[in-house]
Structure formats: C-alpha cells, structure tokens
Design a protein around this motif. Structure first.
Motif, PDB file in Angstrom:
ATOM      1  N   VAL A 110       0.760  -0.760   0.137  1.00 46.30           N
ATOM      2  CA  VAL A 110       0.058  -0.069   0.035  1.00 46.30           C
ATOM      3  C   VAL A 110       0.800   1.159   0.010  1.00 46.30           C
ATOM      4  N   GLU A 111       1.986   1.160   0.620  1.00 43.53           N
ATOM      5  CA  GLU A 111       2.694   2.658   1.153  1.00 43.53           C
ATOM      6  C   GLU A 111       4.055   2.180  -0.088  1.00 43.53           C
ATOM      7  N   GLY A 112       4.452   1.536  -0.898  1.00 46.55           N
ATOM      8  CA  GLY A 112       5.338   1.388  -1.332  1.00 46.55           C
ATOM      9  C   GLY A 112       6.264   0.028  -0.673  1.00 46.55           C
TER      10      GLY A 112
ATOM     11  N   GLN B 268       1.127  -2.919   5.612  1.00 48.30           N
ATOM     12  CA  GLN B 268       1.091  -2.142   5.810  1.00 48.30           C
ATOM     13  C   GLN B 268      -0.109  -1.215   6.200  1.00 48.30           C
ATOM     14  N   SER B 269      -1.078  -1.253   6.140  1.00 45.79           N
ATOM     15  CA  SER B 269      -2.131  -1.128   5.957  1.00 45.79           C
ATOM     16  C   SER B 269      -3.329  -1.771   4.857  1.00 45.79           C
ATOM     17  N   SER B 270      -5.440  -1.290   5.636  1.00 45.50           N
ATOM     18  CA  SER B 270      -5.957  -2.424   5.602  1.00 45.50           C
ATOM     19  C   SER B 270      -6.896  -1.485   4.540  1.00 45.50           C
ATOM     20  N   GLN B 271      -5.877  -0.090   3.832  1.00 49.38           N
ATOM     21  CA  GLN B 271      -6.445   1.046   3.659  1.00 49.38           C
ATOM     22  C   GLN B 271      -7.149   0.741   2.333  1.00 49.38           C
ATOM     23  N   LEU B 272      -6.796  -0.917   1.188  1.00 52.07           N
ATOM     24  CA  LEU B 272      -6.814  -1.291  -0.118  1.00 52.07           C
ATOM     25  C   LEU B 272      -8.238  -2.152   0.392  1.00 52.07           C
TER      26      LEU B 272
ATOM     27  N   PHE C  93       2.417  -3.541   9.509  1.00 50.21           N
ATOM     28  CA  PHE C  93       4.371  -3.601   9.608  1.00 50.21           C
ATOM     29  C   PHE C  93       4.818  -2.792   8.674  1.00 50.21           C
ATOM     30  N   ARG C  94       5.904  -1.785   9.391  1.00 55.24           N
ATOM     31  CA  ARG C  94       6.691  -1.343   8.376  1.00 55.24           C
ATOM     32  C   ARG C  94       8.477  -1.417   8.622  1.00 55.24           C
ATOM     33  N   ALA C  95       9.006  -1.890   7.341  1.00 58.31           N
ATOM     34  CA  ALA C  95      10.152  -2.332   7.283  1.00 58.31           C
ATOM     35  C   ALA C  95      11.766  -1.634   7.877  1.00 58.31           C
TER      36      ALA C  95
ATOM     37  N   HIS D  64       8.559   5.835  16.030  1.00 52.24           N
ATOM     38  CA  HIS D  64       8.868   4.546  14.927  1.00 52.24           C
ATOM     39  C   HIS D  64       8.168   3.190  15.744  1.00 52.24           C
ATOM     40  N   LEU D  65       7.647   2.193  14.734  1.00 46.20           N
ATOM     41  CA  LEU D  65       6.989   0.843  15.848  1.00 46.20           C
ATOM     42  C   LEU D  65       7.141   0.718  13.977  1.00 46.20           C
ATOM     43  N   SER D  66       8.647  -1.057  14.955  1.00 48.30           N
ATOM     44  CA  SER D  66       7.856  -1.688  13.484  1.00 48.30           C
ATOM     45  C   SER D  66       6.659  -2.846  12.948  1.00 48.30           C
TER      46      SER D  66
ATOM     47  N   LEU E  87      -6.191   2.494  13.364  1.00 51.49           N
ATOM     48  CA  LEU E  87      -6.598   2.329  12.992  1.00 51.49           C
ATOM     49  C   LEU E  87      -7.149   3.337  11.674  1.00 51.49           C
ATOM     50  N   GLU E  88      -7.947   2.333  11.400  1.00 49.60           N
ATOM     51  CA  GLU E  88      -8.418   3.030   9.912  1.00 49.60           C
ATOM     52  C   GLU E  88      -9.465   2.979   9.422  1.00 49.60           C
ATOM     53  N   ALA E  89     -10.310   4.095   8.689  1.00 46.14           N
ATOM     54  CA  ALA E  89     -11.414   3.692   8.650  1.00 46.14           C
ATOM     55  C   ALA E  89     -11.881   4.576   6.787  1.00 46.14           C
TER      56      ALA E  89
ATOM     57  N   GLY F 163       3.476  15.084  16.086  1.00 47.92           N
ATOM     58  CA  GLY F 163       3.534  14.936  15.259  1.00 47.92           C
ATOM     59  C   GLY F 163       2.444  14.409  13.854  1.00 47.92           C
ATOM     60  N   GLU F 164       3.329  13.902  13.072  1.00 49.34           N
ATOM     61  CA  GLU F 164       1.716  13.262  12.944  1.00 49.34           C
ATOM     62  C   GLU F 164       1.467  11.681  13.359  1.00 49.34           C
ATOM     63  N   ILE F 165       0.081  11.937  13.682  1.00 48.01           N
ATOM     64  CA  ILE F 165      -0.725  11.103  13.836  1.00 48.01           C
ATOM     65  C   ILE F 165      -1.789  10.163  13.735  1.00 48.01           C
ATOM     66  N   VAL F 166      -2.295  11.071  12.140  1.00 50.58           N
ATOM     67  CA  VAL F 166      -2.873  10.560  11.140  1.00 50.58           C
ATOM     68  C   VAL F 166      -2.450  11.281   9.794  1.00 50.58           C
TER      69      VAL F 166
ATOM     70  N   MET G 125      -8.284  10.982   0.084  1.00 49.42           N
ATOM     71  CA  MET G 125      -9.904  10.844  -0.925  1.00 49.42           C
ATOM     72  C   MET G 125      -9.068   9.539  -2.202  1.00 49.42           C
ATOM     73  N   ARG G 126      -9.328   8.494  -2.657  1.00 49.87           N
ATOM     74  CA  ARG G 126      -8.715   8.000  -3.245  1.00 49.87           C
ATOM     75  C   ARG G 126      -9.610   8.306  -4.519  1.00 49.87           C
ATOM     76  N   ILE G 127      -8.549   7.226  -5.447  1.00 51.99           N
ATOM     77  CA  ILE G 127      -8.875   7.638  -6.839  1.00 51.99           C
ATOM     78  C   ILE G 127     -10.266   7.201  -7.499  1.00 51.99           C
TER      79      ILE G 127
HETATM   80  O1  4AD Z   1       0.278   8.049   6.804  1.00 50.29           O
HETATM   81  P1  4AD Z   1       0.460   6.255   6.850  1.00 50.29           P
HETATM   82  O2  4AD Z   1       1.913   5.725   6.209  1.00 50.29           O
HETATM   83  O3  4AD Z   1      -1.107   6.588   5.811  1.00 50.29           O
HETATM   84  C1  4AD Z   1      -1.672   5.031   5.503  1.00 50.29           C
HETATM   85  O4  4AD Z   1      -0.978   3.805   5.246  1.00 50.29           O
HETATM   86  C2  4AD Z   1      -2.711   4.818   4.906  1.00 50.29           C
HETATM   87  N1  4AD Z   1      -2.308   4.103   4.522  1.00 50.29           N
HETATM   88  C3  4AD Z   1      -3.730   5.039   6.014  1.00 50.29           C
HETATM   89  C4  4AD Z   1      -4.996   5.050   5.269  1.00 50.29           C
HETATM   90  O5  4AD Z   1      -5.294   5.976   4.610  1.00 50.29           O
HETATM   91  N2  4AD Z   1      -5.739   4.251   5.680  1.00 50.29           N
HETATM   92  O6  4AD Z   1       0.298   5.974   8.000  1.00 50.29           O
HETATM   93  C5  4AD Z   1      -1.124   6.382   9.118  1.00 50.29           C
HETATM   94  C6  4AD Z   1      -0.144   6.220  10.342  1.00 50.29           C
HETATM   95  C7  4AD Z   1       0.364   7.576  10.158  1.00 50.29           C
HETATM   96  O7  4AD Z   1       0.102   8.342  10.997  1.00 50.29           O
HETATM   97  C8  4AD Z   1       0.663   7.276  12.100  1.00 50.29           C
HETATM   98  O8  4AD Z   1       0.280   8.188  13.496  1.00 50.29           O
HETATM   99  C9  4AD Z   1       0.657   5.787  11.733  1.00 50.29           C
HETATM  100  O9  4AD Z   1       0.547   5.386  10.854  1.00 50.29           O
HETATM  101  N3  4AD Z   1       2.168   5.215  11.299  1.00 50.29           N
HETATM  102  C10 4AD Z   1       3.352   4.535  12.627  1.00 50.29           C
HETATM  103  N4  4AD Z   1       3.116   4.635  13.727  1.00 50.29           N
HETATM  104  C11 4AD Z   1       3.745   3.680  14.038  1.00 50.29           C
HETATM  105  N5  4AD Z   1       5.585   3.480  14.218  1.00 50.29           N
HETATM  106  C12 4AD Z   1       5.141   3.823  12.992  1.00 50.29           C
HETATM  107  N6  4AD Z   1       6.542   3.379  11.268  1.00 50.29           N
HETATM  108  C13 4AD Z   1       4.588   4.370  11.487  1.00 50.29           C
HETATM  109  N7  4AD Z   1       4.465   4.456  10.625  1.00 50.29           N
HETATM  110  C14 4AD Z   1       3.325   4.526  10.161  1.00 50.29           C
END
Ligand code: 4AD
Length: 573
Positions: free
Chosen positions: A281-283, A301-305, A324-326, A334-336, A341-343, A495-498, A502-504
């Motif tokens: 999802v995120e590369g 990496q994300s359940s978005q799709l 999970f993020r490697a 940052h955590l691995s 929480l996705e909507a 910093g960034e929490i969300v 919008m999706r294509i």
């Molecule tokens: O910005 P991210 O990468 O967005 C997505 O994965 C989208 N696909 C989500 C979506 O639209 N459904 O990650 C979303 C959020 C970040 O803002 C951050 O809060 C958290 O996930 N996040 C992490 N938290 C802890 N450790 C990491 N390595 C994180 N990477 C992202």
C-alpha cells in the motif's frame, strides 16, 4: 628451618604458596601467613625483581612487614567476626522459619461468609467480609503488623495483617509480587487517613498462592526506576506490573473502546482485514517479506485497500489492525509493528473527510474525559490535559513551505541520488524549503510544536504520495506540481498521528498512479475492480494508535504505548 620466598615483581599473595615456584608478593603477607610462634624460626628470602638474587630482607623492611602482618591479622579477625554474625543471623532466621511453620492459621467458620470480589467492585461491600486475590504491590513489615497494598489489575487495596497472621511461614517469607488471597472485613479508612478506594481490609485469614523470591532475585533488585532502557526492554513483562505502564495500557483499552463507540454512533462498521497480504500500500521499501507456500507474501502495511473493497458491501467501515513497517527508524515515534486504526467512507468530499477525522478524534477524547477511570489516568499521566479546541487549524502544503521559510526552519540538502550534501567539516548543508520538497519529520515537528495546536496539513504533491491518492482539481493550463487531496493530522509533541486522503475513483487515473509508482497492476485486480463496478468518490485515513496515545498520555515515546513494542532489532519479549 622453613624458608619462605617473596618475589615483589612476579609473586602473588592470593595465589602464591611461599615456595620457590610460587612465591608470595609481599613480606607482610608472608609473615601474616606464618603461624605466630614460628615467625622467628622461619627464614624469609626476598627479591625485588626476577633478575635479582633472593636475599634476607633488611631489618627495617622486616619491621614494617610485621606491622603490615598485624594489620592483615586484624582484618582477618574482623571478617571472621562478621561471617560469624552472618552465620548466626542465618541460623536465627532458619530457626525462626522452622518455628513459623508451626504457626497454623485457619479460617474462623463462625464468621460471616466472605464474598469473593475484584478490587474495583469492593465499595458496595464495605463493612462486610470479602475475599480478594492479587499481587503484593507494596509491603511494609513491622513487629506483628504487616501493611500490604494489593494489586489485582482492577485497582489497588490497602490491607493489614496483625498478630498470628504475621507469624506464619508464608508471612515470614512474604515478598513483593507474591500472589496472595486475603480475607477480612472491609473498613472505611478513618477521617484524615487515605487509602486507595477510601477503604482498608482488616485481614482475618490469608494465604500465599504463588510466592516471589527475596534477596538478589527480589523484584526490586531486577528492576527499578533507574534501570537502563535496554534492561527495561528485556524486562518489559515485569515493567508492565508498574503503575505507569499499566496505566498507559488501561488508557489504551479505554481509548480503543471509545473509538469503537464513536464509530458506532457514526454508523461505521468494524471489519477485520488480513495481516498476510500480497500487495503493498505504502511502497515496497517498508515491506516485511515472508515465504508463503512457495509464493511471496508480506505483512500488511495498511488495511486501506481492503477497507475500500468493503464500501459497496457494508458501507462505511473501520478496522483496528496491526500494521508492519520494515523501516530502519530508531525514532521515538516509529515502531516496526503498530496498531493502525483505519476508516474508509463513501460518497464524501475532501472537506467531509477532514471534518470527519476531527469529529471522531474530538468525540473520542470527550468520551474518555467523561469516563472517570480514563480521565483519572489521563490526569495522572498528563496533568492539565484539555480536549483540543475545534475546529482544527488547516494549512495547505504550500502554506507550510512558506511558514517554514519565514521561521528559518531549513532542511538538509540532497544530491540527485538522495544523499545528504556535506561541507568540508562533515556538516550537512542546510537549505530553505521549496515547493515539491518532502517536509521532513524534524521540520514538521518544529512547526507543530511552535504552533502548539492540532494542524491538518493538506494537499501534498502527488510525487511524494502513494499511487492511490486523488489529485486536486487544477485550473486549465496550470503548471507546477500536481497536488493531491491528502492530509496529515499533526499533534504537538508527537507530530503526525493521522494520514489520510481521498482515493482515485476513476479507473484510468488509477492506472496512471500504478504506472507512476512502477506498480504491476495484476495483483491489484480486486482493487481495480472497485472502479469497474459502481465506483464512487471515497476517502479514508489511518491513525497510529501508539502515537495518539503518546499525545494523550504525554509519553516520551510510542514504545511505551504498546504491550510489547517492536523496533529494528527488537522482537523480545
Ligand atoms: O501515513 P501512513 O503511512 O498512511 C497509511 O498507511 C494509509 N494507507 C492509511 C489510510 O489511509 N488508511 O500511516 C498512517 C498513520 C500515521 O499517521 C502514523 O500515525 C501511523 O500510521 N504510523 C506509524 N506509527 C508507528 N510507527 C510507524 N512506523 C508508523 N508508520 C505510520
């Protein structure tokens, strides 16, 4: 006449034997190790170095050595005395423990029957006999009086043991973190005194269910507030027993529950997508790969799709799923593996999306502050916390670039290959921000901390973002980067929490996105099908639960905000 050899350069007092092969090192020690009545009849031969000949020591050297020997003898006597005392103490304790085994306590059957209860449920049972099980959180032992603070996960209870109850073998060997069952009468604490819950248990019967070690293995010897972070990480299972760690986790549970209630009120349904996936999802750079029945699979990496595919089936949906993020990021945010929480919401505009994120966050915080348990933990961990003011500030990406430049916040210059450009001293060259730059974590945090309120940063260039993000409408003939309907919510201190967008919705545009990011569309057939069968405008977001919690509970790092944190190199315990 016996002869003792001393070699000042290669002899040893500890390992030597005074022989030619194994000489002592000092004359003092040699005299000390000779029995007093044979000192005068012993011949001592000394040499200062291996090259010198052995010779009798001078008179003055002998005089000084005799003094040293006396000092050593005094030391020996003192040590022997101490060892004797220690031995006596051990024997006394042994005898005391043997005696204590004879003290048998039994429950008085004539007393009213005790009600078994959790600590949190005790208040209505005041004045009655209750039975509570838990772990010894604090312990103070006095003559015939033992004060305990018991912990059972639902709360803390002060308890007192008196008389015979303090004389049993279990009482004499009681240590912190032992599991015990206490039975007695619950009494309101007298005016002027305080105790957790405002009451105290006067115990009339008790027993140890699981003992805990004392001495060097005692809980407080393995762990304390000054322990090194790496020890804390190895002993996370024990750290969790502390008030702060358990408070954070309790708040985390309340937080997830409050989010669920909020989503229910917004008619957003919970689903549980898979962790094992075959699409990124995120590369590709941050994917954990694993062999999967002869194929390749990844940890999500994300359940978005998947959430997007649920829209035509279930309407608006959300999930609470591990992502999970490697990435080799050792930062405090940052955590691995993190809880994501996705909507995903259908038939909305970009503006609706940001308003929805703001509403969900504010309503959830309001619920927590209205919940007495959660509110008290927030106050304890983050004194003075107040719900953020609405509406949240919204700042376009281009505006943020200007803001950073106006405030002199620069970033490291990079060459075409993405390497940091350094000067002769090895310092990174710092340059102003320009449209098209990715706003680095450090700059983003500085900006958020200066502004000091939540900020929606929106409209990032498409080049910086994932393949699925919808482009902002642009005027005919406009040049420069293409921006997207994307937003990050930034919070002070974290910093960034969300991250959301919008999706294509359009199939052609989606294929352009795949192409731009070098993605093979084949494994994404199911995602593409969403655009084929009744496409619609939709958008969604992901919130990092640990980051949100770090903001809410004012924790230094997200590592404190999850049960067993994982970061590069750490997957234990
Ligand atoms: O910005 P991210 O990468 O967005 C997505 O994965 C989208 N696909 C989500 C979506 O639209 N459904 O990650 C979303 C959020 C970040 O803002 C951050 O809060 C958290 O996930 N996040 C992490 N938290 C802890 N450790 C990491 N390595 C994180 N990477 C992202």
């Amino acid at each position: 006449m016996a002869t003792i050899y001393i070699d000042a350069s290669s002899g040893s007092d500890a390992a030597g034997r005074g022989t030619l092969d194994q000489p002592y090192q000092t004359l003092g020690y040699a005299i000390f190790s000779t029995s007093t009545d044979s000192v005068d009849s012993t011949k001592y031969l000394f040499r200062a170095s291996a090259e010198a000949e052995y010779d009798a020591p001078t008179q003055s050297a002998t005089k000084k050595a005799k003094k040293d020997a006396q000092g050593l003898e005094k030391k020996r006597q003192k040590a022997a005395q101490e060892e004797k005392q220690l031995q006596e103490k051990r024997e006394k304790r042994e005898r005391m423990l043997e005696e204590s085994k004879k003290v048998i306590i039994t429950e008085d059957e004539s007393l009213p029957k005790a009600t078994k209860a959790k600590i949190v449920k005790l208040e209505p049972l005041r004045g009655q006999r209750v039975r509570v099980s838990g772990w010894i959180h604090r312990l103070r032992i006095q003559q015939e009086l033992t004060f305990i603070v018991l912990r059972d996960g639902t709360g803390y209870l002060q308890a007192v043991l008196t008389g015979q109850l303090t004389k049993t073998y279990d009482a004499k060997t009681l240590e912190l973190e032992a599991a015990v069952e206490l039975t007695g009468t619950l009494q309101v604490v007298p005016e002027g005194k305080t105790a957790p819950g405002g009451h105290e248990l006067t115990v009339d019967f008790w027993r140890t269910l699981g003992s805990a070690p004392g001495a060097e293995d005692a809980f407080s010897n393995r762990l304390n507030e000054q322990s090194d972070p790496s020890i804390m990480a190895d002993l996370r299972h024990l750290v969790l027993r502390g008030e702060t760690a358990s408070g954070v986790l309790r708040l985390r549970a309340a937080l997830l529950s409050a989010f669920r209630t909020t989503y229910e009120a917004h008619n957003v349904l919970e689903v549980t997508p898979p962790c094992l996936v075959q699409t990124s999802v995120e590369g590709g750079a941050t994917l954990f790969q694993l062999p999967y029945y002869g194929q390749e699979a990844y940890l999500t990496q994300s359940s978005q799709l998947y959430l997007e595919t649920c829209l035509p089936s279930l309407g608006d949906v959300f999930c609470v799923q591990e992502s999970f993020r490697a990435e080799n990021s050792h930062t405090r945010r940052h955590l691995s593996e993190y809880t994501h929480l996705e909507a995903e919401l259908a038939f909305i505009t970009f503006n609706d999306l940001m308003s929805h994120i703001e509403a969900v966050i504010c309503e959830t915080v309001d619920k927590l502050l209205a919940n007495p348990i959660a509110a008290s933990i927030i106050q304890q961990l983050n004194p003075g916390f107040k719900a953020p003011a609405r509406p949240f500030k919204r700042m376009a990406y281009a505006e943020a670039i200007n803001w950073l430049n106006e405030h002199g916040i620069k970033h490291e210059a990079e060459d075409a290959g993405g390497n940091v450009i350094k000067d002769e001293q090895g310092n990174a060259k710092m340059v102003e921000h320009a449209i098209g730059d990715d706003i680095a974590e450090a700059a983003e945090r500085q900006m958020t901390d200066i502004i000091g309120t939540p900020i929606f940063l929106y409209g990032f260039p498409a080049e910086l973002k994932a393949f699925y993000m919808k482009k902002m409408p642009r005027e005919k003939g406009a040049t420069g980067p293409i921006f997207t309907e994307s937003c990050d919510l930034l919070m002070p201190n974290v910093g960034e929490i969300v991250g959301g967008s919008m999706r294509i919705a359009d199939m052609e545009e989606l294929f352009e996105g795949y192409k731009r990011e070098g993605i093979d569309p084949k494994p994404y057939y199911w995602y593409t099908d969403q655009r084929k069968y009744g496409t619609c405008e939709h958008g969604g977001y992901g919130l990092g639960v640990e980051r949100f919690l770090a903001w809410l509970a004012n924790r230094y790092t997200v590592r404190e905000c999850t049960l067993y944190p994982r970061w590069p190199g750490r997957a234990t315990p």
